[in-house]
Design a protein around this motif. Structure first.
Motif, PDB file in Angstrom:
ATOM      1  N   ILE A   1      52.969  42.278  22.636  1.00 25.95           N
ATOM      2  CA  ILE A   1      52.065  41.210  22.196  1.00 25.95           C
ATOM      3  C   ILE A   1      50.741  41.785  21.706  1.00 25.95           C
ATOM      4  O   ILE A   1      50.245  41.414  20.637  1.00 25.95           O
TER       5      ILE A   1
ATOM      6  N   SER B   1      50.200  41.973  17.642  1.00 31.77           N
ATOM      7  CA  SER B   1      49.141  41.047  17.213  1.00 31.77           C
ATOM      8  C   SER B   1      48.101  41.789  16.385  1.00 31.77           C
ATOM      9  O   SER B   1      47.644  41.304  15.342  1.00 31.77           O
TER      10      SER B   1
ATOM     11  N   ASN C   1      47.200  41.191  12.442  1.00 32.51           N
ATOM     12  CA  ASN C   1      45.809  40.971  12.027  1.00 32.51           C
ATOM     13  C   ASN C   1      45.419  41.952  10.932  1.00 32.51           C
ATOM     14  O   ASN C   1      44.729  41.586   9.972  1.00 32.51           O
TER      15      ASN C   1
ATOM     16  N   PRO D   1      49.263  35.483  15.358  1.00 27.83           N
ATOM     17  CA  PRO D   1      48.715  35.877  16.665  1.00 27.83           C
ATOM     18  C   PRO D   1      47.864  34.791  17.314  1.00 27.83           C
ATOM     19  O   PRO D   1      47.841  34.669  18.540  1.00 27.83           O
TER      20      PRO D   1
ATOM     21  N   GLN E   1      56.603  34.627  23.357  1.00 32.02           N
ATOM     22  CA  GLN E   1      55.641  35.220  22.428  1.00 32.02           C
ATOM     23  C   GLN E   1      56.182  36.525  21.840  1.00 32.02           C
ATOM     24  O   GLN E   1      55.987  36.808  20.651  1.00 32.02           O
TER      25      GLN E   1
ATOM     26  N   LEU F   1      56.696  37.320  17.794  1.00 33.67           N
ATOM     27  CA  LEU F   1      56.009  38.434  17.138  1.00 33.67           C
ATOM     28  C   LEU F   1      56.990  39.397  16.479  1.00 33.67           C
ATOM     29  O   LEU F   1      56.735  39.915  15.386  1.00 33.67           O
TER      30      LEU F   1
END
Length: 505
Positions: free
Chosen positions: A139, A143, A147, A155, A193, A197
């Motif tokens: 995660i 994330s 980004n 995210p 999550q 992702l």
């Protein structure tokens, strides 16, 4: 950048509202009780054991990825990402096994006031939540990867499936009277999550591969860069540990009350501060790597002003409306008047540190972009020392509220230190513009807070709590931004000008 920040704020507000419902649900079914205290400590343990490492790795990852991509191309940077993930998974496997064996001793350190059934429950829940560390590895890194690829939405919306899963587990746990389901729900949310992702990272050309090379020089450089951040994050978690240990001794439900107040503060922090810094960090990292210091200073100044423009009025509003806000959001079910009093008191004193916390994050990200992780680490150590001293001074006098006030004072003090120190690395910042903006923001916030208090107390007293608060907040926001426009606040005027140009196009 402003466009991305606004979009991210809207997405974050949506995500945070759903996340807030998770805490409201916990408050409704379990209030500020031994069960909620045990659950919250079980969530804290994995964060402290691995969260500090994850913070350092994810912070150092973007500058390192950028350098590797310039040198080896995207494929080389992706290979590095896989190697980093797999090395961390091995480390976490050892960490989890150790945590399971010594769970009781760890819980006692985290909450020395626990005993009997509360202690037993906390140990049982902790042994389950520790497995969430494996998912946290993915995660944090993925994330940061998304980004960097400017896919900010995924995210920042991850909290929604997580919160919905946890809400379902809280309701099921209360219905069956099986608190252990709380921990399973939290771990299942992290697993969800992880799956999301992996799917979206594949769209950005990342696929998880069994790459493992512990001797990789880039990995060693990454750990050197992340080391001070890890130490700094450890200091922050020690602060949290001391807060919750003292809270567990002050009163039954003290840990929960402190957590609920912190959740409300984090809502402001997550929507405004994190939205700005998430967009800012990749940009200033590239500026720093290219030596574009004029752009770097300008972007940093705008980010700090933006954070102040949003957190100062939020803090002012909390100072005059903390009790009705807590009563509206949590005051139902098992959340009784004592819980409202403890939580609103902590929320009131957390408000003093909202600005300091926000500026610390912006300035720390500025140092990280310059690959200076040592200065924020030292700053965090100073913050910890001051916070702990103030905790032991104020908790006996003020209870839970004293712990919140200690955090606020240390945040403000250390933000001022970072503000002074950044100049030696970047050259002179536009201090005059900054002070002028701060003066306008404080003046507008003071007028807004006074008007909001009078409106809520004397004009809307006959309305329902929800209607009175909504009208007061809405009128306060309109008044605040109107005053800033009258005072010709530069950052706000630039934002409006860009919006008008966008509409014309």
């Amino acid at each position: 950048m402003k466009k991305a920040v606004i979009l991210l704020m809207l997405l974050t507000i949506f995500s945070k509202v759903i996340g807030f419902l998770r805490d409201v649900t916990l408050a409704y079914f379990y209030g500020a009780s031994g069960v909620s205290d045990a659950y919250l400590i079980a969530l804290t343990v994995p964060v402290v054991l691995f969260g500090v490492v994850a913070k350092g790795i994810s912070t150092g990852y973007i500058p390192m990825y950028s350098r590797i991509e310039q040198r080896l191309g995207q494929q080389g940077a992706i290979i590095f990402t896989n190697n980093l993930i797999n090395v961390l998974l091995l480390f976490c496997a050892v960490l989890i096994l150790s945590g399971i064996v010594f769970a009781e001793q760890i819980v006692i350190v985290f909450a020395s006031g626990f005993e009997g059934a509360t202690l037993e429950l906390a140990v049982e829940l902790t042994r389950i939540t520790l497995f969430g560390i494996l998912f946290t590895v993915f995660i944090r890194i993925l994330s940061a990867y998304l980004n960097y690829q400017k896919l900010f939405a995924v995210p920042n919306l991850l909290g929604i499936p997580m919160s919905l899963t946890v809400i379902a587990s809280i309701m099921l746990s209360a219905a069956r009277e099986e608190p252990v389901l709380l921990a399973y729900g939290f771990t299942a949310g992290l697993a969800l999550q992880w799956v999301i992702l992996l799917i979206f990272s594949k769209f950005k050309k990342f696929i998880w591969r069994p790459v493992l090379n512990v001797k990789d020089q880039d990995l060693k450089n990454m750990l050197l860069l992340a080391g001070p951040v890890i130490i700094g994050s450890s200091v922050h978690q020690i602060n949290k540990l001391v807060d919750r240990t003292l809270a567990s001794q002050v009163a039954v439900g003290g840990v929960s009350a402190l957590n609920y107040a912190h959740t409300l503060t984090n809502f402001v922090h997550g929507v405004f501060v994190i939205s700005i810094t998430t967009v800012m960090f990749p940009s200033v990292s590239k500026m720093a790597s290219k030596g574009s210091m004029n752009q770097f200073r300008y972007t940093l100044h705008q980010s700090m002003t933006g954070v102040m423009m949003l957190t100062v009025p939020a803090a002012a509003g909390v100072l005059v409306l903390s009790e009705p806000i807590v009563r509206l959001l949590f005051g139902r079910g098992a959340f009784d008047s004592t819980a409202v009093m403890m939580t609103s008191g902590a929320f009131f004193f957390y408000a003093f540190g909202m600005v300091g916390t926000g500026l610390r994050v912006v300035l720390s990200q500025g140092f990280y972009a310059l690959q200076d992780t040592r200065t924020p680490m030292i700053n965090a150590a100073v913050s910890m020392g001051l916070n702990i001293v103030l905790n032991f001074m104020l908790a006996p006098l003020m209870g839970i509220s004293g712990l919140a006030l200690a955090s606020s004072i240390s945040a403000l003090f250390c933000a001022c230190l970072l503000f002074i120190q950044i100049r030696s690395r970047t050259g002179p910042l536009p201090y005059k513009l900054f002070i002028a903006s701060l003066s306008k923001i404080i003046s507008a916030s003071a007028v807004m807070a006074a008007a909001a208090f009078m409106l809520y107390t004397y004009v809307l007293s006959g309305l329902s709590l929800m209607a009175a608060l909504l009208i007061t907040v809405g009128a306060g926001a309109v008044l605040y931004f109107s005053i800033l426009l009258m005072l010709k606040e530069d950052v706000l005027l630039r934002g409006i000008l860009q919006l008008k140009q966008k509409i014309k196009r």
